[in-house]
Design a protein around this motif. Sequence first.
Motif, PDB file in Angstrom:
ATOM      1  N   VAL A 115       0.853  -1.179   0.000  1.00 32.75           N
ATOM      2  CA  VAL A 115       0.000   0.000   0.000  1.00 32.75           C
ATOM      3  C   VAL A 115       0.895   1.236   0.000  1.00 32.75           C
ATOM      4  O   VAL A 115       1.853   1.330   0.774  1.00 32.75           O
ATOM      5  N   LYS A 116       0.607   2.172  -0.902  1.00 36.50           N
ATOM      6  CA  LYS A 116       1.362   3.423  -1.023  1.00 36.50           C
ATOM      7  C   LYS A 116       0.434   4.586  -0.732  1.00 36.50           C
ATOM      8  O   LYS A 116      -0.641   4.688  -1.336  1.00 36.50           O
ATOM      9  N   VAL A 117       0.854   5.449   0.164  1.00 38.71           N
ATOM     10  CA  VAL A 117       0.044   6.603   0.575  1.00 38.71           C
ATOM     11  C   VAL A 117       0.861   7.873   0.373  1.00 38.71           C
ATOM     12  O   VAL A 117       2.055   7.918   0.703  1.00 38.71           O
ATOM     13  N   HIS A 118       0.249   8.904  -0.204  1.00 33.60           N
ATOM     14  CA  HIS A 118       0.898  10.209  -0.291  1.00 33.60           C
ATOM     15  C   HIS A 118      -0.111  11.295   0.056  1.00 33.60           C
ATOM     16  O   HIS A 118      -1.325  11.092  -0.042  1.00 33.60           O
ATOM     17  N   PHE A 119       0.427  12.444   0.458  1.00 31.41           N
ATOM     18  CA  PHE A 119      -0.380  13.552   0.980  1.00 31.41           C
ATOM     19  C   PHE A 119      -0.161  14.792   0.115  1.00 31.41           C
ATOM     20  O   PHE A 119       0.929  15.374   0.136  1.00 31.41           O
ATOM     21  N   PRO A 120      -1.159  15.222  -0.662  1.00 32.69           N
ATOM     22  CA  PRO A 120      -0.991  16.414  -1.513  1.00 32.69           C
ATOM     23  C   PRO A 120      -0.687  17.684  -0.723  1.00 32.69           C
ATOM     24  O   PRO A 120      -0.027  18.590  -1.224  1.00 32.69           O
ATOM     25  N   GLU A 121      -1.187  17.777   0.503  1.00 24.87           N
ATOM     26  CA  GLU A 121      -1.010  18.994   1.301  1.00 24.87           C
ATOM     27  C   GLU A 121       0.030  18.804   2.405  1.00 24.87           C
ATOM     28  O   GLU A 121      -0.010  19.488   3.424  1.00 24.87           O
ATOM     29  N   MET A 122       0.969  17.889   2.196  1.00 23.23           N
ATOM     30  CA  MET A 122       1.953  17.609   3.231  1.00 23.23           C
ATOM     31  C   MET A 122       2.826  18.829   3.514  1.00 23.23           C
ATOM     32  O   MET A 122       3.101  19.162   4.669  1.00 23.23           O
ATOM     33  N   SER A 123       3.260  19.533   2.441  1.00 18.28           N
ATOM     34  CA  SER A 123       4.135  20.690   2.639  1.00 18.28           C
ATOM     35  C   SER A 123       3.439  21.772   3.456  1.00 18.28           C
ATOM     36  O   SER A 123       4.030  22.349   4.380  1.00 18.28           O
ATOM     37  N   SER A 124       2.173  22.031   3.131  1.00 18.85           N
ATOM     38  CA  SER A 124       1.431  23.047   3.881  1.00 18.85           C
ATOM     39  C   SER A 124       1.260  22.626   5.333  1.00 18.85           C
ATOM     40  O   SER A 124       1.352  23.450   6.251  1.00 18.85           O
ATOM     41  N   TYR A 125       1.028  21.335   5.556  1.00 19.44           N
ATOM     42  CA  TYR A 125       0.849  20.829   6.917  1.00 19.44           C
ATOM     43  C   TYR A 125       2.134  20.990   7.727  1.00 19.44           C
ATOM     44  O   TYR A 125       2.097  21.399   8.890  1.00 19.44           O
ATOM     45  N   ILE A 126       3.272  20.675   7.100  1.00 15.25           N
ATOM     46  CA  ILE A 126       4.547  20.761   7.817  1.00 15.25           C
ATOM     47  C   ILE A 126       4.914  22.211   8.082  1.00 15.25           C
ATOM     48  O   ILE A 126       5.319  22.586   9.195  1.00 15.25           O
ATOM     49  N   PHE A 127       4.756  23.079   7.061  1.00 14.26           N
ATOM     50  CA  PHE A 127       5.144  24.477   7.239  1.00 14.26           C
ATOM     51  C   PHE A 127       4.155  25.251   8.112  1.00 14.26           C
ATOM     52  O   PHE A 127       4.467  26.361   8.540  1.00 14.26           O
ATOM     53  N   SER A 128       2.975  24.676   8.345  1.00 16.49           N
ATOM     54  CA  SER A 128       2.032  25.368   9.228  1.00 16.49           C
ATOM     55  C   SER A 128       2.567  25.470  10.653  1.00 16.49           C
ATOM     56  O   SER A 128       2.186  26.369  11.406  1.00 16.49           O
ATOM     57  N   SER A 129       3.476  24.565  11.006  1.00 19.45           N
ATOM     58  CA  SER A 129       4.036  24.607  12.356  1.00 19.45           C
ATOM     59  C   SER A 129       5.020  25.748  12.551  1.00 19.45           C
ATOM     60  O   SER A 129       5.332  26.106  13.688  1.00 19.45           O
ATOM     61  N   VAL A 130       5.541  26.310  11.451  1.00 20.57           N
ATOM     62  CA  VAL A 130       6.495  27.424  11.555  1.00 20.57           C
ATOM     63  C   VAL A 130       5.906  28.712  10.999  1.00 20.57           C
ATOM     64  O   VAL A 130       6.629  29.672  10.770  1.00 20.57           O
ATOM     65  N   ARG A 131       4.589  28.699  10.793  1.00 21.17           N
ATOM     66  CA  ARG A 131       3.958  29.882  10.217  1.00 21.17           C
ATOM     67  C   ARG A 131       4.088  31.101  11.124  1.00 21.17           C
ATOM     68  O   ARG A 131       4.139  32.229  10.666  1.00 21.17           O
ATOM     69  N   PHE A 132       4.127  30.861  12.421  1.00 22.09           N
ATOM     70  CA  PHE A 132       4.230  31.975  13.362  1.00 22.09           C
ATOM     71  C   PHE A 132       5.570  32.698  13.253  1.00 22.09           C
ATOM     72  O   PHE A 132       5.704  33.828  13.725  1.00 22.09           O
ATOM     73  N   MET A 133       6.570  32.056  12.619  1.00 22.31           N
ATOM     74  CA  MET A 133       7.875  32.693  12.466  1.00 22.31           C
ATOM     75  C   MET A 133       7.935  33.646  11.277  1.00 22.31           C
ATOM     76  O   MET A 133       8.839  34.479  11.194  1.00 22.31           O
ATOM     77  N   ILE A 134       6.988  33.521  10.366  1.00 24.11           N
ATOM     78  CA  ILE A 134       7.028  34.339   9.139  1.00 24.11           C
ATOM     79  C   ILE A 134       6.958  35.834   9.460  1.00 24.11           C
ATOM     80  O   ILE A 134       7.746  36.619   8.922  1.00 24.11           O
ATOM     81  N   PRO A 135       6.029  36.304  10.312  1.00 24.66           N
ATOM     82  CA  PRO A 135       6.025  37.747  10.627  1.00 24.66           C
ATOM     83  C   PRO A 135       7.340  38.222  11.223  1.00 24.66           C
ATOM     84  O   PRO A 135       7.805  39.327  10.898  1.00 24.66           O
ATOM     85  N   SER A 136       7.954  37.398  12.072  1.00 25.35           N
ATOM     86  CA  SER A 136       9.235  37.790  12.668  1.00 25.35           C
ATOM     87  C   SER A 136      10.304  37.970  11.593  1.00 25.35           C
ATOM     88  O   SER A 136      11.064  38.951  11.611  1.00 25.35           O
ATOM     89  N   ILE A 137      10.354  37.046  10.636  1.00 29.03           N
ATOM     90  CA  ILE A 137      11.342  37.155   9.552  1.00 29.03           C
ATOM     91  C   ILE A 137      11.061  38.370   8.685  1.00 29.03           C
ATOM     92  O   ILE A 137      11.973  39.101   8.296  1.00 29.03           O
TER      93      ILE A 137
END
Length: 505
Positions: A221-243
């Motif tokens: 069984v092979k599984v992939h996630f189309p929104e994986m990048s958005s999910y991962i980068f959502s954890s560092v979204r709070f850093m974007i305003p600081s940058i």
Amino acid sequence: MKKSTIWAIAVIMGFSFLALLYLQFSYVEEMVKMKKEQFDESVNRSLYQASHHLEVNETARYLEKDIKETERRAYQQDSVFSDTVYSSFQLKTFELKPSSIPKAMILRKDKNSLVDAAKSMQEIVRNRYVYQKGLLDEVVYNILYTASDKPLQERINFRMLDNDIRQELANNGINIPYHFTVSTTDGREVYRCPDYSEKGEKYAYTQYLFQNDPQSKMGVVKVHFPEMSSYIFSSVRFMIPSIIFTIVLLITFLFTIVVIFRQKRYSEIKNDFINNMTHELKTPIASISLAAQMMNDESVPKTEQLTKHLGSIIGDESKRLRFLVEKVLQMSMFDKKSVVFKRKELDLNEMVEQIAQTFSLRVEHTGGKIYTEIEAVDSAIFVDEVHFQNAITNLMDNAVKYRKPDEPIDIYLRTWNDEHKHLCLSIRDTGQGIKKENVKKIFDKFYRVHTGNKHDVKGFGLGLAYVKKVVDLHQGNIKVESELGKGTKFTISLPVLDEDADNNR
């Protein structure tokens, strides 16, 4: 503040901002890496659990199917075996007559019989366990080898597999869309989810199904996630305003440093302008003051010739003062955009011929000559006569003033029409030229090429700034080419007067 101090502050602050940005990007990169590892671990754990559920469900399904038959056969054999043992035991127990045995023997016989009966029951239980274990092994054997002979499509309930994967992902904190396929170990696809999308397919996660089966009977069984990048980068979204704020501060700091250096340069230019203006104004003021003292000095005989001479000195120096003041006022008017042009149609060829004739005596006085090349066919221009003529005169005057000491100066004037329907005028001289690093600054207001402490060339540094202003306000363009020791060439291009321009006058 010294320039070296400004540079030191700029370097320290710039390095600090860059270091801060580097730390922020490093922190974001580390967080993304950690989140990706957690995501990978959660997905792999979820797929393993879903695979395990699939095998358990298959086992339960086959057990439910075979258990009735197994129980039925076991019950029949167990009943026959129990009846046989019970009958034999009953027969052996009651075939002896108590009247024929002594009482002591009867008691001893009863005790031995009970022991024998207990041993027989233990043997029955042991045989029953061995038998049922054999039945269980038979069932497991049928499940493992009989089930693996079937194709994956019949062994897997794909809807149940999808539900198991979704449930396990949710249990591990992953609630984003996914797509999956099921294939054989040799790569032959047997199922694809209905809403399958190839987006993000290169980051697929795989898990083997039925791992206890032979390899050729396993599934993948092979599984992939189309929104994986958005999910991962959502954890560092709070850093974007600081940058972003850090970058804005860095840009603001750089802009501030540029403004500081520009203001410092303007301050230096202003000081040079004040020094030049003081030097320029001192000479005519001194001449006027000296002439006035001579006229008021009673010891000096006042002849008509002397009075006339002193009057001419006062008049000439007054004109010179007025000319210098007017140049400063003209630049002030240009800066405030309050100047009004009185445009009219003129012929550039005629204007060039007239200016060349005016300057011929000054140039010939140096031993040089003015050469004109009138090649323009469409030579009509729509300009302010006074200002445009002053612009060309300033260029000619600079050519004479900045000639090589004690050497003749030659000036070449040329007019022509280029392929872009522009009327062009070039003024080339054989003077001392301009250094390459100074060429781009000569049109700046108050700027003068440094010649040490010599004041042999008079001026405020306004002439070329005035020329560029006039050309720009006439929708023209001016460029300069110069080589130190060989001379300078100014080229002015203006739009040719056509019917549209004539209608807009």
